[in-house]
Design an enzyme around this catalytic site. Structure first.
Site, PDB file in Angstrom:
ATOM      1  N   THR A 104       1.067  -1.093   0.016  1.00  0.00           N
ATOM      2  CA  THR A 104       0.194   0.214   0.067  1.00  0.00           C
ATOM      3  C   THR A 104       0.975   1.145   0.116  1.00  0.00           C
ATOM      4  O   THR A 104       1.514   1.643   1.117  1.00  0.00           O
ATOM      5  CB  THR A 104      -0.983   0.029   1.078  1.00  0.00           C
ATOM      6  OG1 THR A 104      -1.528  -1.169   1.086  1.00  0.00           O
ATOM      7  CG2 THR A 104      -1.698   1.372   1.229  1.00  0.00           C
TER       8      THR A 104
ATOM      9  N   LYS B 193      -7.277   1.516  -3.148  1.00  0.00           N
ATOM     10  CA  LYS B 193      -6.780   1.186  -1.835  1.00  0.00           C
ATOM     11  C   LYS B 193      -7.143   2.316  -0.779  1.00  0.00           C
ATOM     12  O   LYS B 193      -7.551   2.172   0.347  1.00  0.00           O
ATOM     13  CB  LYS B 193      -5.525   0.515  -1.732  1.00  0.00           C
ATOM     14  CG  LYS B 193      -5.075   0.172  -0.348  1.00  0.00           C
ATOM     15  CD  LYS B 193      -6.041  -0.883   0.324  1.00  0.00           C
ATOM     16  CE  LYS B 193      -5.351  -1.228   1.796  1.00  0.00           C
ATOM     17  NZ  LYS B 193      -4.344  -1.943   1.696  1.00  0.00           N
TER      18      LYS B 193
ATOM     19  N   LYS C 190       0.178   5.449   8.460  1.00  0.00           N
ATOM     20  CA  LYS C 190       0.900   5.456   7.232  1.00  0.00           C
ATOM     21  C   LYS C 190      -0.030   5.558   5.988  1.00  0.00           C
ATOM     22  O   LYS C 190       0.060   6.575   5.110  1.00  0.00           O
ATOM     23  CB  LYS C 190       1.866   4.277   6.870  1.00  0.00           C
ATOM     24  CG  LYS C 190       2.967   4.231   5.770  1.00  0.00           C
ATOM     25  CD  LYS C 190       2.356   3.510   4.603  1.00  0.00           C
ATOM     26  CE  LYS C 190       2.124   1.937   4.880  1.00  0.00           C
ATOM     27  NZ  LYS C 190       1.753   1.381   3.527  1.00  0.00           N
TER      28      LYS C 190
END
Length: 292
Positions: A97, A172, A240
């Protein structure tokens, strides 16, 4: 594609690479901690290598699943990165990701060498990786996607082409935005039920059958009630991811007020020492707060 390199054997990559080995593919692995790569080889029978370049040499397909943008750059474009070992006509798939900008950067670097590229972040957590039931969101040329779709099915129950390179990472981001709000809502609901003296399990049994039901409710409510937070995606990793979402939102002029707020709630958990707790620990934050 019979020879595959897998770069990154964390809680996701380790079982993902394992599914490929069980499917009969020749899997070559690299991990920053060599002992983990050695242990993987002993368990699944594939070969382990000292550098990403060595692992990627001779591979038809290279898959990467590491931590963040900088980690991806290091294992792909660094001095001993995978690109230096890949041949024209091979294919690189990044399951990390990461940012959409990085996906476009890697795509350009791959095309200079005649290599295909797909950004393919996954959702489903460690449990999904172990069960071979991940959701995989891909950004790629259709021809590249077609080459790898069935292979990704060894660890993905839903493998979908979302659009050109970068589209997987953008999808995502939508996933993480939605999860942030859902987990906070679940945490608040369970906290309210606890303060009201209700049987929280019975509450969930009832409302999960209606409009409030969700994957998070089904899979996380029991451990949340038990105040156990060692069962999934870590707070540090979520921060993150949300940072990537918020930066992209600023560029798109998209408003994400709830996402920004939940990101700060996760920052509170980091201050409490919960960086490695799973994301459902938002309930512990509520329990720790003292109302005036």
């Amino acid at each position: 594609m019979s020879t595959v390199a897998f770069i990154g054997l964390g809680v996701m990559g380790y079982p993902m690479a394992g599914h490929l080995a069980r499917a009969g593919l020749d899997v070559r692995v690299y991990n920053r901690t060599p002992a983990k790569a050695k242990a993987w080889s002993e368990e699944y029978g594939g070969s382990h290598h000292a550098t990403p370049r060595e692992a990627a040499s001779g591979a038809d397909l290279v898959l990467v699943c590491v931590g963040n943008d900088d980690d991806v750059r290091q294992v792909i474009r660094g001095e001993d990165g995978a690109l230096h070992g890949m041949a024209p006509g091979s294919l690189l798939v990044d399951h990390t990701t990461a940012s959409a900008d990085l996906a476009e950067e890697l795509d350009a670097a791959c095309r200079e060498q005649g290599i295909g590229f797909i950004d393919a972040p996954v959702s489903g957590g460690q449990q999904g990786a172990e069960n071979g039931a991940l959701t995989i969101m891909c950004g790629a040329d259709e021809a590249d996607f077609t080459r790898v779709e069935s292979l990704l099915g060894h660890f993905g129950r839903a493998v979908t082409l979302m659009g050109p390179v970068g589209s997987g990472q953008l999808t995502k981001m939508v996933n993480q935005i939605c999860i942030a709000g859902l987990v906070q809502g679940l945490a608040e609901g369970l906290h309210f039920a606890e303060q009201a003296g209700l049987d929280r399990q019975r509450v969930v049994d009832v409302i999960a059958k209606g409009a409030a039901g969700s994957w998070q409710m089904e899979n996380r409510h029991a451990t949340m009630i038990a105040d156990e937070y060692e069962h999934g995606f870590a707070v540090d990793w979520m921060r993150k991811d949300l940072g990537i979402c918020l930066e992209q939102a600023r560029r798109l002029q998209a408003r994400l007020p709830v996402t920004a707020l939940v990101d700060q709630f996760y920052a509170d958990l980091q201050v409490l020492g919960g960086g490695r707790w799973d994301t459902s620990s938002l309930l512990r934050r509520l329990r720790s707060m003292k109302l005036d």
